[in-house]
Design an enzyme around this catalytic site. Structure first.
Site, short mmCIF file in Angstrom:
data_model
loop_
_atom_site.label_atom_id
_atom_site.label_comp_id
_atom_site.label_asym_id
_atom_site.label_seq_id
_atom_site.Cartn_x
_atom_site.Cartn_y
_atom_site.Cartn_z
N CYS A 72 132.65 -28.55 11.81
CA CYS A 72 131.55 -29.06 11.89
C CYS A 72 130.51 -28.71 10.86
O CYS A 72 129.33 -29.27 10.66
CB CYS A 72 130.66 -28.81 13.30
SG CYS A 72 131.81 -28.55 14.81
N ILE A 123 129.00 -37.55 20.94
CA ILE A 123 129.98 -38.00 20.06
C ILE A 123 129.53 -39.19 19.39
O ILE A 123 129.06 -40.08 19.72
CB ILE A 123 131.43 -38.50 20.72
CG1 ILE A 123 132.26 -37.28 21.45
CG2 ILE A 123 132.30 -39.38 19.91
CD1 ILE A 123 133.35 -37.45 22.02
N LYS A 174 121.61 -32.79 19.30
CA LYS A 174 121.72 -33.29 20.83
C LYS A 174 121.27 -34.68 20.82
O LYS A 174 121.69 -35.55 21.35
CB LYS A 174 120.77 -32.45 21.45
CG LYS A 174 120.19 -32.98 22.97
CD LYS A 174 121.74 -32.83 23.75
CE LYS A 174 121.62 -33.87 25.13
NZ LYS A 174 121.65 -35.11 24.61
N HIS A 188 125.67 -36.36 16.45
CA HIS A 188 126.46 -35.16 15.69
C HIS A 188 127.86 -35.89 15.12
O HIS A 188 128.83 -35.56 15.93
CB HIS A 188 126.88 -34.04 16.91
CG HIS A 188 127.48 -32.85 16.11
ND1 HIS A 188 127.48 -32.61 14.90
CD2 HIS A 188 128.36 -31.83 16.44
CE1 HIS A 188 128.16 -31.46 14.52
NE2 HIS A 188 128.89 -31.10 15.66
N CYS A 245 124.85 -30.60 25.76
CA CYS A 245 125.69 -30.96 25.00
C CYS A 245 125.52 -32.17 23.93
O CYS A 245 125.13 -33.17 24.37
CB CYS A 245 127.22 -31.47 25.64
SG CYS A 245 127.79 -30.01 26.81
N SER A 246 125.78 -31.90 22.82
CA SER A 246 125.67 -32.85 21.76
C SER A 246 126.62 -34.08 22.04
O SER A 246 127.43 -33.81 22.41
CB SER A 246 125.64 -32.25 20.40
OG SER A 246 126.79 -31.85 20.09
#
Ligand SMILES: [Zn+2]
Lengths: 387, 132
Positions: free
Chosen positions: A85, A211, A330, A334, A208-209
């Site tokens: 990442c 997709i 978030k 991402h 959670c971030s």
């Protein structure tokens, strides 16, 4: 070494782009950055691209060559860098070294990920490659699970609560509303986060971030030549990178990311500033707990106080320190390889006073913090208005 | 992700028996095994060492969204166990009542199936832990 400045920025909208592929995304971002830098393109002497898992996401490797080809920039050299990442940020650092060394005067840096051409399950497996395949993923661990292990330890040692973690997502969504590039432009509440269902306890879906598809691009120039192209170059005054064990279980301390602390130390030292000079920071909030760890490890709040500081609104826009004005991973989204470059775009816009409704007042220094995996790579950059 | 038989076979001693290594120069144990001691580097001398099979839960999570191969087991616990020699190991927790899964709880290694590969029919076995 000579100074290096950002003279151009380009970003695509972040989100699920069904009608656009990898090539279109990176081309759009690159063209925008060339226009922003007010150059023709022939000034660019080399390309540095960051992408994490194009082989898994779109079955394509050899991304350096692909980018140069798509941009019509053959035969200049073009390479792809990978650090999970943090791929975008390590590409940026390589570009920085190339200019700082005197080898090149003007280079392009891109970050891109096209993640929605495969199923969510396949994407999760591809992202799992950022952890330790043999000693984490093999055993049934997921990426959220690794950060959940860190979260649970932080809760035990410092009394951090699930509500405090939720407040990070709430704040980042509030910022995302003000950012036209963000994947989510919608406010959420603490209750919505708390009721969003566990992914890996104590982390819930809205911790959670997402997709995301997206690309970002920068044009870097030797600071001594930057005023040929722009009246307001933004200088990279400090950069640091550090590593840690690939697997979480082999680390002595699980309430911090040591790579973040080491990278920050390098960046602060080179920039000759401490954390008190920083007005805004784009930090790596792949999960809400990750932002809490980051604001502690970067020195903005003391160890253990990150959760409380977030809950008390001390990281909101134009508060003590503005954290993730873009909406962060978030809310802005991402697209892994693009994230580190997007963070720099956001800080450059803030320092140029071009951030619109989410403008931080009177910012002189901004910081970016990009993490690979569960902290096996971290990069910290410090940027400054070169008035 | 598909995993070949040689890849499973190569790690049998570590996965079946919790065999790691210890540096004879500085006495630091490691799991999984290492070829180089980060503390002693060229002065280090690493040999095989079986890890203690008991320890305490250092941190844990309950996984609700599982990766491929583990979908049928959700929700399941994963924990980092601090073994009696202070080495930390990530493992699934099995046969452990929810109310007993806490940081500090005693746990013991058990031998279990990790997952079954539907493509090649390979079954991967290895360590898991249970609360005692
Ligand atoms: Zn040693």
């Amino acid at each position: 070494m000579r100074g290096v400045s950002v003279i151009g920025t380009g970003l695509t909208k972040f989100g699920e782009h069904w009608s656009v592929g990898f090539r279109e995304l990176i081309t759009e971002a690159a063209v925008k950055s060339i226009e922003d830098a007010n150059i023709e393109g022939k000034e660019i002497q080399a390309i540095f691209g960051g992408t994490m898992a194009s082989g898994s996401f779109i079955g394509q490797e050899h991304i350096g060559a692909l980018i140069a080809d798509q941009l019509g920039m053959n035969p200049i050299p073009s390479i792809r860098m990978e650090a999970a990442c943090a791929s975008g940020s390590v590409a940026l650092r390589s570009a920085y070294f190339a200019v700082a060394s005197g080898m090149y005067d003007v280079v392009a840096v891109g970050g891109v990920e096209k993640m929605t051409d495969i199923s969510t399950e396949e994407a999760a497996t591809a992202l799992g490659g950022a952890g330790d395949q043999e000693w984490e993923l093999f055993l049934g661990a997921t990426f959220p699970a690794l950060y959940a292990l860190l979260a649970r330890r932080h809760m035990l040692e410092y009394g951090t609560t699930e509500e405090q973690m939720a407040s990070v997502s709430v704040k980042n969504h509030a910022n995302g509303v003000l950012n036209p590039y963000a994947q989510f432009q919608k406010e959420i509440t603490i209750d919505e986060v708390m009721n969003s269902g566990y992914i890996a306890s104590p982390l819930k879906l809205l911790d959670c971030s997402p997709i995301t598809d997206g690309a970002a691009s920068l044009i870097l120039c030797a600071s001594e030549k930057a005023r040929k192209y722009t009246d307001l170059p933004i200088e990279i005054v400090g950069t640091g990178q550090a590593s840690d064990t690939l697997a979480l279980s082999n680390r002595a301390n699980m309430t911090e990311l040591n790579a973040t602390k080491e990278a920050a130390k390098q960046a602060y030292s080179q920039a000759k500033v401490d954390s008190s000079k920083i007005s805004l920071a784009e930090v790596h909030d792949c999960f809400s707990i990750a932002e809490i760890l980051a604001i502690e490890d970067l020195g903005f709040f003391s160890k253990g106080q990150g959760g409380k500081a977030s809950m008390d609104g001390r990281t909101a826009l134009n508060s003590d320190i503005s954290i993730n004005t873009s909406g962060g991973l978030k809310a802005c989204g991402h697209p892994v390889g693009a994230t580190g470059i997007k963070q720099v775009c956001e800080v450059v816009w803030q320092l140029r006073n071009e951030a619109g409704k989410r403008q931080v007042e009177g910012a002189e220094y901004g910081l970016t913090h990009n993490v690979g995996g569960s902290g096996a790579t971290a990069v910290v950059n410090i940027l400054k208005r070169a008035d | 992700m598909k995993r070949s038989l040689p890849l499973l076979w190569r790690r049998i001693n570590e996965r079946y028996n919790l065999v790691g290594s210890i540096c004879q120069t500085c006495n630091t144990p490691y799991f999984p095994s290492r070829k180089i001691c980060p503390k002693c580097r060229r002065k280090g001398k690493l040999i095989s060492q079986k890890m203690p099979n008991e320890g305490k839960i250092f941190t844990f999570t309950q996984v609700h969204a599982a990766p491929a191969g583990f979908e049928h087991e959700t929700p399941y616990f994963m924990a980092i166990i601090q073994l009696k020699n202070d080495v930390k190991v990530l493992a699934q927790l099995v046969d452990s009542p929810v109310e007993k899964v806490k940081i500090g709880a005693n746990a013991k290694m058990v031998f279990r199936k990790i997952y079954e590969d539907n493509h090649e029919g390979a079954i991967a076995y290895g360590y898991k832990f249970k609360i005692v």
